[in-house]
Design a protein around this motif. Sequence first.
Motif, short mmCIF file in Angstrom:
data_model
loop_
_atom_site.label_atom_id
_atom_site.label_comp_id
_atom_site.label_asym_id
_atom_site.label_seq_id
_atom_site.Cartn_x
_atom_site.Cartn_y
_atom_site.Cartn_z
N LEU A 116 0.82 -1.22 0.00
CA LEU A 116 0.00 0.00 0.00
C LEU A 116 0.85 1.27 0.00
O LEU A 116 0.34 2.37 0.01
CB LEU A 116 -0.95 0.00 1.20
CG LEU A 116 -2.05 -1.08 1.17
CD1 LEU A 116 -2.95 -0.99 2.39
CD2 LEU A 116 -2.88 -0.98 -0.12
N ASP A 117 2.19 1.09 0.06
CA ASP A 117 3.08 2.25 -0.15
C ASP A 117 4.17 1.88 -1.16
O ASP A 117 5.35 2.20 -1.00
CB ASP A 117 3.69 2.71 1.18
CG ASP A 117 4.32 4.10 1.08
OD1 ASP A 117 3.76 4.96 0.35
OD2 ASP A 117 5.39 4.32 1.70
N THR A 118 3.74 1.20 -2.20
CA THR A 118 4.70 0.75 -3.22
C THR A 118 5.48 1.93 -3.79
O THR A 118 6.68 1.86 -4.05
CB THR A 118 3.97 0.02 -4.36
OG1 THR A 118 3.10 -0.96 -3.78
CG2 THR A 118 4.95 -0.68 -5.29
N GLU A 154 0.07 1.10 -5.96
CA GLU A 154 -0.35 0.48 -4.70
C GLU A 154 -1.40 -0.61 -4.99
O GLU A 154 -1.38 -1.68 -4.38
CB GLU A 154 -0.93 1.54 -3.76
CG GLU A 154 0.10 2.33 -2.97
CD GLU A 154 0.90 3.32 -3.83
OE1 GLU A 154 0.47 3.67 -4.94
OE2 GLU A 154 2.00 3.73 -3.38
#
Lengths: 683, 509
Positions: free
Chosen positions: B450-452, B484
């Motif tokens: 979710l924080d790619t 994300e």
Amino acid sequence: MTEKTPPDPAVAATPPARFMHRDLSWLAFNERVLEEAEDAANPLLERVNFLAIFASNLDEFFMVRMAALKRLLDAGYQNQDDFGWYPQNLYDQLQERVQALTKRHYDGYEKRVRKELEKHRVAIRRAGELSPEQKRFVKRYFDSTLFPIVTPMAVDQGHPFPALASRTLAFAVVITRYNQPHLAIVPVPRVVPRLLKLPAEKDEHHFILVDEIMRQHLGNFFRGYKIEGQALFRIVRDSELGADEEYAASLLKAIETELKKRPKAKVVRFEIETAVSDEHLALLAQGIDFPPGEIVRREGDLDLSCLFELSGQVPEPGLRFPTLTPPKPDYPNIFDHIKEAGFLLHVPYQSFQPTVDLVQQAARDKNVLAIKMTLYRTNDDSAIVAALQEAARAKKQVTVLVEIKARFDEEKNIQWVKELEDAGCHVIYGIPKLKIHSKITLVVRREEDRIHRYVHLSTGNYNEKTARIYTDLGFFTAQDDFGQDISDVFNVISGYSVPSRWQRVVSAPNDLRKYFCELVDREIACQELHKNGLVFAKMNSLEDPQLIEKLYQASQRGVQVRLVVRGICCLRPGVPGLSETIEVRSLVGRFLEHSRIFLFHNNGDRRVFLASADWMRRNFDRRIELLFEITKEEMKEHLQFVLDTCWRDTVKARVMQSDGTYTRAKGDEKFNAQEFLIENYAR
Amino acid sequence: MRAAVIDIGSSSIQLFIGEKVENDVVVLEALKNLVPLGRHTLLKERIAPKVVGQVVGVLEKYKQKLKEYDITQVRVVATSAVREARNNDMFVDTVLRQTGLPVELLTVGDVVYYIDAYLHHKLRKTYPIHAKKALIAELGTGSLDLSVMDKGFTQINVGLSVGTLVLKEMAANLEGSRAEVNEALAEYLEKEAQHLRRMLAGADFDDVILIDENYSAHLRAILPRKQATTLFYQLEPADVDELLAALDARTADEVTREFGIPAEAAETMRSYALLVRLLLALGGQKFIHVLETSLAEAILAQTLLNVELAQKYQKTNQLVSVATFLCKKYNADLKHAQQVARLAETMARALLGYLGIKEEEVLYLILAAYLHDLGMFVHNRSHHKHSEYIISALNLFRLTDEEIKLIACVARYHRKAPPLRSHLLYQSLPAQRQILAQKLAALIRIANALDTSHKQKIAQLSVEITKGQDVVLKAQVQGNAILEKSGFKEKKDLFEEISGNRISLAFTT
């Protein structure tokens, strides 16, 4: 202020010039005891007691000091001791002094005291002097009491010479049968008193020695034999404990074993009646393994320590010191009393009871959690020991550190120690090589869920009997820094902890000597700066060479040194260039001076200490001792007053000379410090 | 209220009994017995039965003391000497069986934590430790453990294997004259100091505090003019030189005789002086504070006063502080680390019951999230594996070795292969911990996804569980979040596998 005199190099050179020998100094102390027996100003029965004390002291001297010296000689040891004496020279010198003193002792008894006693109708009778009634009484006593308990022992090839215990009196008897001579030994029983009181007229007090009775009845033991000759003799053995404490699994066991060995320890003194034949003597000397040349032949009665028994059996208050009923502070609860303000207790001038109360009340107080105590020498039927047992039964944690090495008391100690253990007390025995000499009690009490600790520290033993004769100071306090320190002291001596820093107490064997030296150094500094250095100390013995040297150093800088040393003093006072500003006095009187007080002027802000220790090597190096400072001004004032009072004495005080002799203190008026203190405390 | 603490240390065992008086502790009894546990652990790696017997003997005596003060509340703690012994489990068991006393094994972090909390309380007026940056050192026979505290927050914990006994043994084994050996030791310690400086890079401090109950008490004997303050004893470089000169001029026996220092301490006193010098040299300090407070006293204070610990004393906050420091030290992307930690924590707290995770276990996830990219410091390729071994070699505030291993595993599984039995570190965990590692790994994979972009595009995340037990993540995003989204699809497998349900992601703006 005395001007400084440069040290005389010749003075500083040799140990004998710097120090009195401790053994010679001890004999000088016993001579002062003898003087009290000779002093017609003392009540007669007290003089009798002093004669007995002298005899008993001398026994102890032989059992310990002469025995040690003999061991050195037997081992071929030839080196000088710390006081500059060779063993043989010292031994000869001591024997010579002992001989002279013993002669005085017997003269004092036979020629003066005995005659005085006769004047007061008190007499120790010979068998030939008995009335018919007394004769019948004696016969009955022999038949009913003595005969059943006396065991004669034959000495021949099948029966080796019997092992006689130290301080035993016995008859050597030569008996014959069919013209064959035999030697037999008949010990005088020790389970009965030596002096038997005889029936006599009203106001007459007649006694007879048990050995005198036995002498008359020796034939009863040897029926069918002819008695050719008999002589009473007495032996004293080497009593120093020799067990290697370091390796003994249990110290208690080691001492028990050691005690069993005692009858066989080497004989160090052998006295015998003059009537003995040379032939007998040679046989005896061989049997006892004692050099014949050193046997002492005595004309009078052997072992005058039996005179202790006399004074107790003559109800003549006029012949005794007036009875002392010491005052006791009034309090409903000793804990409240201590908490209110700590206090000092000076026995025998004040009652010993508060010390007993502390333990008794602690035993019965439901808030007390724990009691800890060191017991060194205590008395039979001790209320304190009973209270400790009571506390343990009441499920309090009772820890008793017992010093079973207390000299000559071991047998007695072991018995009450076992009683304490049976009651559930946690008994911890002494530390190998170190004697626990400090006298301390700690009571842990819960008060409104807070812990309060009560401490008692003393210069004297927890012994209700000696507390009536020995002068000692006790200190009661609830200050918790004392509580913490003392708690820690117990932890250390019981092996529960390594030592930590203490706030209120200084201990031997770690720091005590150093601490005293630093206090003297401080006086030297004060002397340099303010010209008011003063050391004022009272103790039983002064023997430690390091501390003596420190005092010499202080004296050479002009510090005033006043020492009240009752017993041994190895310091030579008043030697030009060495110890000019040092004065030593000894107080030997009605009470045995036992308190140790140390005062340092400290430029006006005096510091005053009490301690369990004397300034002796054994106290500094081989004993657990405590020094504690008294900081309350009124208590310091009081201790200074005690010291000053002792210093003022002109009746019982002797002034030590630089040659080790003593002269009576002089003064314009007669002042007896002990009598003064009795009155002072009674007010 | 009364309590007692028994501390089984490396050279001694101590008992403190105290009671609470107003807001302070009055120590009623402080007992100490010398038992050379550290020596055994160091030389034999185990505690010999004879030594266990000695410990039991001392504890039996202490039990007697507890009775004297009617104490029912007692804690028994042990530090490095027991912790590092291979047979510590048997030791703890034997002591429990024979004395009935349960022993807690404390980590270095625990020690610093207790001491720091106690100091904060005790010195609140004289030495406000929470306004300071301080290096706190604990010196043992086998190691020197250091923690840097920044205004009360731990930054780093490091340990060096240069305890007093280690140095003494080293000196004994070096061949050369006394002067040569001393020179060699000095060189060795200089090397260690350089090493330490590198390890502590980025952690600056104003004061050095040495926790030392074994030697400081004896310093007075050798350095009589030094005066201690209430709790501290200040040593300057000149003092250490004087101390070394005094020790060099004497044999250990002479030191014992002359200064009255116990033989055990006298033998290693020189090593102590050298290590003090090392500490002084570390940050170029003018002096170090030698602290005479003992661990037992600190724990006793905490037990009795039940010190209302400030927020900063919460374990999580302390560990986040350490993790933050480590991110900086290893040049990790701190913002990314914080974002992954935040998202992972949000999910974990929402799914505690759902996944069967305990509240206190969330901490492991947070730390793994902070530290998951440390391995990038070594190389981008396989950085998850580098992260694993870096973390597993760390000393983390108040965490046990097993907890650290767990965190290392969770960090490792933030990408690539999921946990497998063939992975050594994972395999070394007990079964329950393996299951936990899988659950936490499932969460960290999603949080990381979710924080790619490493741009913290998800501002808010909420978690919903449907009636059919599926999980829906609702993310409020700022701007484009397709990286994300793609990452989520790729990384959700493990979660679905272990939960047996589906997980989906919905964006809101």
